[in-house]
Every structure is written in structure tokens, then in C-alpha cells.
Scaffold this active site. Structure first.
Site, PDB file in Angstrom:
ATOM      1  N   HIS A 226      16.525  34.724  45.500  1.00  0.00           N
ATOM      2  CA  HIS A 226      17.908  34.202  45.428  1.00  0.00           C
ATOM      3  C   HIS A 226      18.133  33.266  46.627  1.00  0.00           C
ATOM      4  O   HIS A 226      17.399  32.303  46.791  1.00  0.00           O
ATOM      5  CB  HIS A 226      18.871  35.406  45.383  1.00  0.00           C
ATOM      6  CG  HIS A 226      20.318  35.064  45.203  1.00  0.00           C
ATOM      7  ND1 HIS A 226      20.780  33.892  44.704  1.00  0.00           N
ATOM      8  CD2 HIS A 226      21.437  35.825  45.447  1.00  0.00           C
ATOM      9  CE1 HIS A 226      22.115  33.908  44.667  1.00  0.00           C
ATOM     10  NE2 HIS A 226      22.539  35.078  45.105  1.00  0.00           N
ATOM     11  N   LYS A 259       5.136  33.093  43.156  1.00  0.00           N
ATOM     12  CA  LYS A 259       6.330  32.341  42.777  1.00  0.00           C
ATOM     13  C   LYS A 259       6.463  31.194  43.786  1.00  0.00           C
ATOM     14  O   LYS A 259       6.422  31.427  45.001  1.00  0.00           O
ATOM     15  CB  LYS A 259       7.565  33.228  42.878  1.00  0.00           C
ATOM     16  CG  LYS A 259       7.558  34.402  41.921  1.00  0.00           C
ATOM     17  CD  LYS A 259       8.068  34.020  40.567  1.00  0.00           C
ATOM     18  CE  LYS A 259       8.338  35.300  39.802  1.00  0.00           C
ATOM     19  NZ  LYS A 259       8.377  35.236  38.416  1.00  0.00           N
ATOM     20  N   MET A 261       8.613  28.925  45.670  1.00  0.00           N
ATOM     21  CA  MET A 261      10.020  28.961  46.082  1.00  0.00           C
ATOM     22  C   MET A 261      10.688  27.596  45.903  1.00  0.00           C
ATOM     23  O   MET A 261      10.090  26.560  46.177  1.00  0.00           O
ATOM     24  CB  MET A 261      10.104  29.383  47.548  1.00  0.00           C
ATOM     25  CG  MET A 261       9.559  30.782  47.780  1.00  0.00           C
ATOM     26  SD  MET A 261      10.595  32.039  47.054  1.00  0.00           S
ATOM     27  CE  MET A 261       9.494  32.840  45.901  1.00  0.00           C
ATOM     28  N   HIS A 265      14.971  28.912  37.575  1.00  0.00           N
ATOM     29  CA  HIS A 265      16.355  29.402  37.621  1.00  0.00           C
ATOM     30  C   HIS A 265      16.594  30.297  36.406  1.00  0.00           C
ATOM     31  O   HIS A 265      16.082  30.024  35.321  1.00  0.00           O
ATOM     32  CB  HIS A 265      17.337  28.217  37.590  1.00  0.00           C
ATOM     33  CG  HIS A 265      18.699  28.575  38.093  1.00  0.00           C
ATOM     34  ND1 HIS A 265      19.634  29.194  37.295  1.00  0.00           N
ATOM     35  CD2 HIS A 265      19.261  28.417  39.309  1.00  0.00           C
ATOM     36  CE1 HIS A 265      20.728  29.394  38.013  1.00  0.00           C
ATOM     37  NE2 HIS A 265      20.545  28.945  39.230  1.00  0.00           N
ATOM     38  N   ASP A 316      17.802  25.008  46.088  1.00  0.00           N
ATOM     39  CA  ASP A 316      17.154  25.344  47.358  1.00  0.00           C
ATOM     40  C   ASP A 316      16.027  24.385  47.709  1.00  0.00           C
ATOM     41  O   ASP A 316      15.689  24.234  48.890  1.00  0.00           O
ATOM     42  CB  ASP A 316      16.617  26.780  47.299  1.00  0.00           C
ATOM     43  CG  ASP A 316      17.753  27.780  47.175  1.00  0.00           C
ATOM     44  OD1 ASP A 316      17.675  28.673  46.322  1.00  0.00           O
ATOM     45  OD2 ASP A 316      18.744  27.632  47.924  1.00  0.00           O
TER      46      ASP A 316
HETATM   47  C1  SDX Z   1      19.316  30.662  43.554  1.00  0.00           C
HETATM   48  O1  SDX Z   1      21.626  32.677  39.676  1.00  0.00           O
HETATM   49  C2  SDX Z   1      22.008  31.674  40.407  1.00  0.00           C
HETATM   50  O2  SDX Z   1      22.854  30.893  40.030  1.00  0.00           O
HETATM   51  C3  SDX Z   1      21.274  31.562  41.754  1.00  0.00           C
HETATM   52  C4  SDX Z   1      21.584  30.283  42.531  1.00  0.00           C
HETATM   53  C5  SDX Z   1      23.020  30.265  43.020  1.00  0.00           C
HETATM   54  O3  SDX Z   1      23.541  29.162  43.240  1.00  0.00           O
HETATM   55  O4  SDX Z   1      23.562  31.375  43.259  1.00  0.00           O
HETATM   56  O5  SDX Z   1      21.321  29.149  41.726  1.00  0.00           O
HETATM   57  C6  SDX Z   1      20.723  30.186  43.793  1.00  0.00           C
HETATM   58  O6  SDX Z   1      19.052  31.824  43.766  1.00  0.00           O
HETATM   59  C7  SDX Z   1      18.308  29.713  42.966  1.00  0.00           C
HETATM   60  C8  SDX Z   1      16.914  30.395  42.711  1.00  0.00           C
HETATM   61  C9  SDX Z   1      16.176  30.477  44.053  1.00  0.00           C
HETATM   62  N1  SDX Z   1      14.954  31.272  43.898  1.00  0.00           N
HETATM   63  C10 SDX Z   1      13.705  30.663  43.936  1.00  0.00           C
HETATM   64  O7  SDX Z   1      13.533  29.454  44.074  1.00  0.00           O
HETATM   65  C11 SDX Z   1      12.558  31.664  43.863  1.00  0.00           C
HETATM   66  C12 SDX Z   1      11.508  31.167  42.869  1.00  0.00           C
HETATM   67  N2  SDX Z   1      12.089  31.253  41.532  1.00  0.00           N
HETATM   68  C13 SDX Z   1      11.679  32.343  40.665  1.00  0.00           C
HETATM   69  O8  SDX Z   1      11.500  33.559  41.337  1.00  0.00           O
HETATM   70  C14 SDX Z   1      12.487  32.405  39.371  1.00  0.00           C
HETATM   71  O9  SDX Z   1      12.522  31.140  38.868  1.00  0.00           O
HETATM   72  C15 SDX Z   1      13.889  32.966  39.405  1.00  0.00           C
HETATM   73  C16 SDX Z   1      13.946  34.315  40.015  1.00  0.00           C
HETATM   74  C17 SDX Z   1      14.821  32.055  40.130  1.00  0.00           C
HETATM   75  C18 SDX Z   1      14.362  33.058  37.948  1.00  0.00           C
HETATM   76  O10 SDX Z   1      13.489  33.893  37.341  1.00  0.00           O
HETATM   77  P1  SDX Z   1      13.744  34.463  35.849  1.00  0.00           P
HETATM   78  O11 SDX Z   1      14.851  33.789  35.170  1.00  0.00           O
HETATM   79  O12 SDX Z   1      13.806  35.954  35.947  1.00  0.00           O
HETATM   80  O13 SDX Z   1      12.482  33.987  35.104  1.00  0.00           O
HETATM   81  P2  SDX Z   1      11.107  34.683  35.258  1.00  0.00           P
HETATM   82  O14 SDX Z   1      10.837  35.092  36.678  1.00  0.00           O
HETATM   83  O15 SDX Z   1      11.017  35.729  34.204  1.00  0.00           O
HETATM   84  O16 SDX Z   1      10.119  33.468  34.951  1.00  0.00           O
HETATM   85  C19 SDX Z   1       9.778  33.134  33.630  1.00  0.00           C
HETATM   86  C20 SDX Z   1       8.339  32.664  33.737  1.00  0.00           C
HETATM   87  C21 SDX Z   1       7.430  33.704  34.387  1.00  0.00           C
HETATM   88  O17 SDX Z   1       6.131  33.469  33.901  1.00  0.00           O
HETATM   89  P3  SDX Z   1       5.449  34.631  32.965  1.00  0.00           P
HETATM   90  O18 SDX Z   1       5.464  35.897  33.797  1.00  0.00           O
HETATM   91  O19 SDX Z   1       6.378  34.717  31.754  1.00  0.00           O
HETATM   92  O20 SDX Z   1       4.074  34.095  32.659  1.00  0.00           O
HETATM   93  O21 SDX Z   1       8.276  31.516  34.597  1.00  0.00           O
HETATM   94  C22 SDX Z   1       7.518  31.842  35.746  1.00  0.00           C
HETATM   95  C23 SDX Z   1       7.451  33.354  35.842  1.00  0.00           C
HETATM   96  O22 SDX Z   1       6.273  33.751  36.527  1.00  0.00           O
HETATM   97  N3  SDX Z   1       8.233  31.313  36.915  1.00  0.00           N
HETATM   98  C24 SDX Z   1       7.636  30.892  38.010  1.00  0.00           C
HETATM   99  C25 SDX Z   1       8.672  30.473  38.847  1.00  0.00           C
HETATM  100  N4  SDX Z   1       9.855  30.652  38.241  1.00  0.00           N
HETATM  101  C26 SDX Z   1       9.568  31.192  37.034  1.00  0.00           C
HETATM  102  N5  SDX Z   1       6.328  30.846  38.366  1.00  0.00           N
HETATM  103  C27 SDX Z   1       6.076  30.348  39.590  1.00  0.00           C
HETATM  104  N6  SDX Z   1       7.003  29.920  40.448  1.00  0.00           N
HETATM  105  C28 SDX Z   1       8.318  29.968  40.114  1.00  0.00           C
HETATM  106  N7  SDX Z   1       9.248  29.538  40.976  1.00  0.00           N
END
Ligand code: SDX
Length: 376
Positions: A226, A259, A261, A265, A316
């Protein structure tokens, strides 16, 4: 209860209404009280955006002047806060320090101990403005303390953004730096039911107090999935080193299922609506700095990762390098997010408090069957 009824991470689950902001992944848009965030970022001081989120309308000139005067009068820290800071290990993470200070600020509020005072909207509006005004002074003092520097008192002749940079760096910033910082605060202010905001709403739903809700929200924001991602983006940049190392680094990172960073989303699946605005702001600083190395790394990692995984940058990703170029320590990036998001959090706390609906979902048990203590 069948598995199909379980929505892990509440993904895609609509749990309540809100009038504060609208995140629309189809149109890739974000509205704060009906206004497109891009228009607010292009035209409003952050003070006006805070007012909008709390009151539902942009302030008139008189209302803004009155709010600014109040905010500036609330910026200075209580001596007991400096005393608290002196008890915290200097190598503690700034997120933990700010979380601790906000908890102390709640103990200063005598109206909290008055029966019924904890849910009164008028009191919460005052508390929201108090935290809004205090957090820049706290974050700036934490940054300077890490560098062995004395804190710099706030100036009431400077607006929110310019004063924040003044207190942090001890010199008057350029107009360009102030504007980029202001844009980042506007974009970070609010984003519907993200994890930290929902945490604040859960705490508010028990009719606990606003400070407790903000402390809980800070705990949620700290996580790299997050808010902690803006700090983690820069750790990745420092790990990769240069644009020509991106390909090999990504090969390894993706093989390790890391992941990346700053990308992805839960709601936006074709790109974060705020990124183009923050990207333009970052490029102002990149052009001014002449740091072609950082620019190359920033562009190459995005191009390579999007090409390989079709996962787009979130806010971010451009914010991290922008805060680096503004001169903030990497560990201060997420506390900056706190200072911005405290406006959204407190707006949601007041909205939740008015709804009187305790948030308490169900769970499906999948542990061992009932059994009994021998001889009981
Ligand atoms: C913020 O919710 C909000 O609005 C948050 C925010 C706000 O303003 O409050 O926008 C601020 O928190 C932005 C997000 C910041 N976090 C990151 O940058 C961390 C990296 N991102 C990931 O951890 C991920 O994208 C999430 C947690 C943000 C979202 O994850 P989801 O929706 O739960 O999706 P997921 O993890 O299930 O991913 C789906 C697929 C997966 O692959 P499979 O397991 O299905 O093979 O996509 C892949 C994930 O592994 N994936 C990534 C990835 N993001 C998704 N793989 C590598 N790197 C990534 N960043």
C-alpha cells in the site's frame, strides 16, 4: 457457506457508499466530491482540497482565508512532542515515529474525555484540521532529526506546501518545487476505500475516536503493498543502479516472483488515473535536475515491466523519484503520504461516524471439528 461466497481481500466487494470520492477504472478517472482530481491538481492549493474533502464544497475566498489562518495557527508542536521524539531511537522508521506522535496528539485533546465528545462532527472537524496542520511539522522534524539537525519552526507567512519544504530543508524552495510537492499532496489526498482508509472506517464504525482511526490507518499505510510502495520504489531504483541493468534485474526479480513496487493496483487495471499528472510534475524536476540517469532508469523500468507483464505504474511510481529530487530521505516518503491522506482518512471517519453502522463481516470456519477436553 460455499467457497464462492468468500471474497479474499474483499476484492470487488462493494461494502458501503461514499460521497467523498469516485474511483472509476472504466473511465480511468478519480473525482473528489465531483471534481476531477486533475483539475484540482492544476488549480487548487492543498488547503482548498482538504476543505473540499471535509465540507463537500470548495471554499469561497473568505472561507479559504479563514481556514488558512486557522491551519497556520495550529502548526507549532507542543514541547511534550519534542520530548517524546527524544525518547524514540533515532534509527526507528519514520512511519513508526509519526504513528507514535499521532497517538500522543490524541492524548492532548481534552474534548475526547467529555462524554459523547468522541463522535461530534464539529469536534472532529477541529481534530482533522489540527492533524492536518501538525503532521508537516512532525514529518519535517523527523527528517531533520535523522540528519542530526535541529527542527525549524513553522512560518505563518508561508502556505502549506512552501512551509512544509521550508521546515524540512531550511531554505525557501523554488516555485517549481512547491508546485510539484503541492500536486503530489493533492493526488495522494483521497482514494475511496483503500486499505488504510477502510481501516480508519472500521475503527470509526465502533464509535472510537478520530485519532485512534488515524493511528490505525498509518499502520495500514506503512505496508509496501500500500503506501510503503513509494519508499520501496526508490529502494528498487537504488538496487538496479542504472537503466542498462534493468533487463537483467527484471529477469531475476520476476524469476523470484517478486512484486515490483510502484506497479499494479487492486482497482485500476489499465493504469492509475493519477499517474499522468504526477509523471508531468516529476519531469519538471527531472529536467531541472538534469539527472538523465534517474530519468533513464525511470523510463526503462516502466517500459520493460509494462511490456513483459502488462501491469501499469501506480501513483507511487512517479512520486518516489519526485520526492528523491525534492531532497527527502527515502524513509520519509510514506510519512509524506500520511500528511496528504490524513485529509481523506478524516473525511471518511466523519462520514462513517454519521452512518452509525458497525463494520463486522463474517468468516467461514475451516479449522478442526469440535472436540472436547479429556475428562471435562
Ligand atoms: C496504493 O487501493 C488503493 O487505492 C491504494 C492506493 C491509494 O491511493 O490508496 O492507490 C495507493 O497502495 C497503490 C499500490 C502500491 N503498491 C505497490 O506498488 C506494490 C506492488 N503492487 C502489487 O503488490 C499489487 O499490484 C497490488 C497489491 C497493488 C494489487 O494487487 P491485487 O489487486 O491483489 O492483484 P494481485 O496481487 O492478485 O495481482 C494479480 C496478478 C498476480 O499474478 P498471479 O499470481 O495471478 O500470477 O498480477 C501480479 C500478481 O503476482 N502482480 C504483480 C504486481 N502486481 C500484480 N507482479 C509483480 N509486480 C507487481 N507489482
Amino acid at each position: 457457506m460455499t467457497d464462492t461466497e468468500i471474497k479474499k481481500g474483499l476484492a470487488g466487494v462493494v461494502v458501503d457508499t461514499t460521497a467523498i470520492s469516485k474511483v472509476n477504472p472504466e473511465s480511468n478517472s478519480l473525482l473528489y466530491r465531483g471534481y476531477p482530481v486533475q483539475e484540482l491538481a492544476a488549480s487548487q492549493p492543498f488547503e482548498a482540497v482538504a476543505y473540499l474533502l471535509w465540507h463537500g464544497e470548495l471554499p469561497t475566498a473568505e472561507q479559504l482565508a479563514s481556514f488558512e489562518a486557522m491551519e497556520r495557527s495550529l502548526r507549532s508542536l507542543d514541547p511534550r512532542t519534542f520530548a517524546l521524539l527524544d525518547t524514540i531511537p533515532s534509527d526507528a522508521h519514520p512511519m513508526d515515529i509519526v504513528r507514535t506522535v499521532v497517538s500522543q496528539l490524541g492524548t492532548f485533546d481534552e474534548t475526547l474525555h467529555r462524554p459523547g465528545g468522541w463522535t461530534d462532527r464539529e469536534l472532529d472537524l477541529g481534530r482533522s484540521a489540527y492533524l492536518f496542520a501538525q503532521l508537516p511539522t512532525v514529518v519535517a522534524a523527523v527528517q531533520r532529526r535523522r540528519r542530526g539537525q535541529e527542527p525549524i519552526p513553522p512560518r505563518d507567512d508561508l502556505d502549506y506546501a512552501r512551509n512544509f519544504l521550508w521546515m524540512t530543508f531550511g531554505e525557501l524552495p523554488s516555485d517549481a518545487a512547491v508546485d510539484v510537492f503541492r500536486v503530489s499532496m493533492v493526488l495522494y489526498a483521497e482514494h475511496s476505500f483503500n486499505a488504510s482508509t477502510f481501516t480508519a472506517r472500521v475503527i470509526a464504525s465502533t464509535t472510537s475516536d478520530l485519532y485512534s482511526a488515524v493511528v490505525g490507518a498509518i499502520g495500514a499505510l506503512k505496508g509496501p503493498l500500500h503506501g510503503g510502495a513509494n519508499e520501496a520504489v526508490m529502494h528498487i531504483f537504488d538496487e538496479i543502479g542504472s537503466a542498462d541493468e534493468v533487463g537483467a534485474w527484471l529477469d531475476r526479480a520476476l524469476a523470484e516472483k517478486r512484486k515490483i513496487m510502484g506497479f499494479g493496483h487492486r482497482v485500476y487495471k489499465h493504469g492509475d488515473s493519477r499517474v499522468p499528472t504526477m509523471d508531468r510534475a516529476l519531469r519538471v524536476l527531472l529536467d531541472e535536475s538534469g539527472d538523465t540517469g534517474l530519468a533513464g532508469l525511470y523510463e526503462t523500468l516502466e517500459r520493460e515491466f509494462v511490456a513483459r507483464k502488462g501491469i501499469y505504474p501506480n501513483l507511487d511510481y512517479p512520486s518516489g523519484p519526485a520526492y528523491r529530487l525534492l531532497g527527502f530521505d527515502t524513509e520519509i516518503f510514506t510519512p509524506l503520504f500520511i500528511a496528504a491522506r490524513v485529509t481523506g482518512w478524516t473525511a471518511h471517519v466523519m462520514e462513517q461516524a454519521a452512518s452509525n453502522a458497525l463494520i463486522r463481516p463474517l468468516s467461514a470456519y475451516d479449522g478442526v471439528d469440535e472436540r472436547h477436553v479429556p475428562g471435562a
